[in-house]
Enzyme design. Structure first.
Site, PDB file in Angstrom:
ATOM      1  N   GLU A   1     -50.162 -57.528  -8.042  1.00 21.38           N
ATOM      2  CA  GLU A   1     -49.867 -57.881  -6.647  1.00 21.38           C
ATOM      3  C   GLU A   1     -50.360 -59.306  -6.468  1.00 21.38           C
ATOM      4  OE1 GLU A   1     -52.017 -55.628  -3.711  1.00 21.38           O
ATOM      5  OE2 GLU A   1     -50.687 -56.165  -2.078  1.00 21.38           O
TER       6      GLU A   1
ATOM      7  N   HIS B   1     -47.264 -51.943  -6.865  1.00 18.36           N
ATOM      8  CA  HIS B   1     -46.635 -53.252  -6.659  1.00 18.36           C
ATOM      9  C   HIS B   1     -45.963 -53.795  -7.928  1.00 18.36           C
ATOM     10  CE1 HIS B   1     -47.967 -53.560  -2.577  1.00 18.36           C
ATOM     11  NE2 HIS B   1     -49.208 -53.317  -2.948  1.00 18.36           N
TER      12      HIS B   1
HETATM   13 ZN   LIG Z   1     -51.668 -50.731  -1.747  1.00 13.20          ZN
END
Ligand SMILES: [Zn+2]
Ligand SMILES: *[C@@H]1O[C@H](CO)[C@@H](O)[C@H](O)[C@H]1NC(C)=O
Ligand SMILES: *[C@@H]1O[C@H](CO)[C@@H](O)[C@H](O)[C@H]1NC(C)=O
Ligand SMILES: *[C@@H]1O[C@H](CO)[C@@H](O)[C@H](O)[C@H]1NC(C)=O
Ligand SMILES: *[C@@H]1O[C@H](CO)[C@@H](O)[C@H](O)[C@H]1NC(C)=O
Ligand SMILES: *[C@@H]1O[C@H](CO)[C@@H](O)[C@H](O)[C@H]1NC(C)=O
Ligand SMILES: *[C@@H]1O[C@H](CO)[C@@H](O)[C@H](O)[C@H]1NC(C)=O
Length: 509
Positions: A352, A377
């Site tokens: 992320e 992510h």
């Molecule tokens: Zn999260």
């Protein structure tokens, strides 16, 4: 001797043109074939739509085309500005009704519309508020006035305050603003990732006193299940910090209490809504902890896994990845379960980030090396071709949370989200919403809209949606037998949805 007449000259010329055009370009059949091959690779490309599904798909495509042609295209805008437009979209209306399976990436205290916290929770008896030096607020429940906190006014009983000011609308709205990231001008308010993450953490402090009050802790979970259920979601996996809860007299409950609360609430909810599978917990700690703290967190996770196998799914780290410690720093702690022969599944947030090449950028590979079940992510996956191959081969999906990535400033125009490329090649993935209540969203429908209309583009279709929906259960931590049953139940709901959307469409589409 015959001379060529004018019409025959034209015929000869046309014949020549026909030959010329046919011989000089690429073979159109080959082109067609390539187009179809490419189509079959993308997410849902392997799904055969039946007659009704094809009808609905044709309508969806028409709606999408229309949406692309109107002036303001919501996925290209910041969600705070796009939200009212999305709510007017007939595609969004359909996505809300669509059975979406499971929400696999959401966090414990950002899954209930904050309006419920303000209008329901802060109106309960014994709720105190204090106003901080930096224009924020904190809450606590107590049977008598609590001792005041540093950098905060003395505690005021909210009920008396509301009686004094008579009209509480303004006050309540200010609480709501404190509990979300919403602002009219997000680009100005949040110039950088660090600024928006700071604000994110500040909202968390406001929440904390409300949701860790034991009775509210249980009600919050029930309300979360109810709101997601209302968005046609049948199951959730909740990344949970499991903070210690408190009672009115200040007494604290232990983690066992929180796990038992989860168990009890899920049981009550699935009794009230028999077609729901409730929720399971992924125990999380902040990635800012040191080695010693990580070690005890993992030990505790192992014990919880053993004591609550029906509700506990595994372990993860949370918090801003760029500022936290990389997974590799925790390698000793993370190796402990394996060394002790205990099964503790991991569900790591990883990638992320847009700090290509930094230590944290390596998380996505380390997540795979530590046998993560899914990747939270995986925004940076495209920067790691080998990890991408491994994740595909091992069938480790990434959990894509479009609105979160946009609000937390990894991408601004959602047509450019890296998941566009992953979807085009059918990489295993699911759509989730991360912290919907902080972004002013609910459930999964808004994120499905951004995925389907934004980075899905015109090439994603009803097959894509069906695949994403099935994926959400397929990649869940549910035991195999339950998983198969859940998918079967989902497909029944799906067929019903298709039929109802077609029937409703004669008037509304
Ligand atoms: Zn999260
Ligand atoms: C608040 O929520 C609780 C539990 O969800 C519910 O029983 C109660 O009726 C609600 N109260 C108000 C004022 O909405
Ligand atoms: C938070 O609430 C306080 C107290 O009502 C208010 O002064 C402040 O403006 C609110 N913060 C935001 C970001 O709206
Ligand atoms: C309370 O104040 C708000 C705006 O500040 C206003 O819209 C609302 O009508 C008021 N309510 C009452 C009951 O006066
Ligand atoms: C880890 O953090 C804890 C709590 O903040 C602290 O007490 C401890 O000394 C730290 N340990 C190391 C090795 O830094
Ligand atoms: C926590 O709960 C488990 C199972 O319900 C139980 O075996 C264990 O003794 C409890 N631990 C504590 C500290 O209460
Ligand atoms: C990950 O799984 C592989 C293959 O099952 C195993 O050899 C390895 O030890 C596991 N690693 C960890 C850290 O659990």
């Amino acid at each position: 001797m015959q001379t060529l007449t004018l019409p025959s000259l034209i015929q000869v010329w046309m014949l020549f043109l026909w030959f010329a055009s046919c011989n000089c370009g690429p073979d159109p059949r080959k082109r067609e074939d390539l187009i179809n091959q490419e189509k079959s690779r993308r997410t849902g490309g392997d799904i055969q739509l039946n007659k009704d599904e094809k009808l609905l798909d044709a309508k969806l495509q028409k709606l999408k085309q229309h949406e692309l042609e109107t002036g303001q295209f919501p996925p290209s805008m910041h969600f705070f500005k796009a939200k009212p437009l999305i709510e007017q979209s007939p595609i969004f209306g359909l996505l809300q009704k669509m059975p979406k399976g499971a929400a696999l990436h959401v966090h414990d205290f950002s899954i209930v519309d904050v309006e419920w916290l303000v209008k329901n929770v802060t109106y309960r008896e014994n709720c105190y508020v204090c106003f901080t030096d930096d224009q924020s607020v904190q809450f606590i429940f107590s049977w008598r006035p609590p001792a005041s906190r540093l950098h905060c006014s003395s505690w005021i009983l909210l009920r008396s305050l509301r009686e004094t000011i008579k009209n509480s609308t303004e006050l309540d709205n200010s609480f709501i603003r404190n509990l979300t990231l919403f602002t009219e001008d997000p680009d100005r308010a949040y110039p950088s990732q660090n600024v928006v993450w700071k604000r994110f953490e500040k909202a968390f402090v406001v929440l904390f006193g409300l949701v860790t009050y034991a009775p509210v802790f249980k009600d919050y979970l029930y309300e979360a299940l109810r709101q997601f259920y209302a968005d046609n979601i049948m199951y959730m996996e909740i990344r949970a910090l499991l903070p210690l809860t408190y009672e009115l007299d200040g007494r604290r409950n232990d983690r066992n209490w929180s796990m038992q609360a989860y168990q009890e609430v899920v049981k009550r909810f699935t009794a009230d809504y028999p077609d729901s599978l409730g929720a399971r917990v992924i125990f999380t700690v902040n990635r800012g902890v040191n080695e010693t703290e990580a070690m005890s967190a993992i030990k505790e996770a192992m014990i919880l896994q053993k004591n609550f196998p029906d509700i506990m799914a595994g372990f993860d780290f949370v918090g801003q990845e760029d500022r936290g410690r990389p997974l590799w720093y925790f390698k000793e702690a993370l190796s402990l379960p394996e060394e002790e022969g205990v099964k503790l599944p991991y569900f790591f947030h990883a990638g992320e980030t847009d700090l290509q090449g930094a230590d944290v950028d390596q998380n996505i590979m380390d997540a795979i090396l530590f046998n993560t079940t899914r990747i939270g992510h995986g925004f940076a996956l495209a920067h790691h071709p080998l990890v991408k191959e491994m994740s595909r081969k091992l069938d480790v999906p990434i959990e894509v949370c479009p609105i979160s990535n946009q609000v937390l400033k990894l991408v601004s125009d959602l047509r450019n989200h890296p998941a566009a490329a992953l979807m085009a090649e059918g990489h295993p993935l699911v759509i989730s919403s991360d912290d919907p209540s902080l972004f002013g969203a609910t459930g999964l429908s808004y994120d499905f809209y951004e995925a389907f209309v934004g980075f899905g583009g015109l090439s994603s279709d009803l097959g894509t949606l069906k695949k994403l929906t099935i994926n959400s259960l397929r990649y869940s931590s549910l035991p195999d037998q339950l998983k198969q049953k859940a998918i079967a139940a989902l497909l029944v709901k799906w067929d019903k949805f298709v039929l109802e959307s077609l029937l409703g469409s004669t008037t509304s589409l």
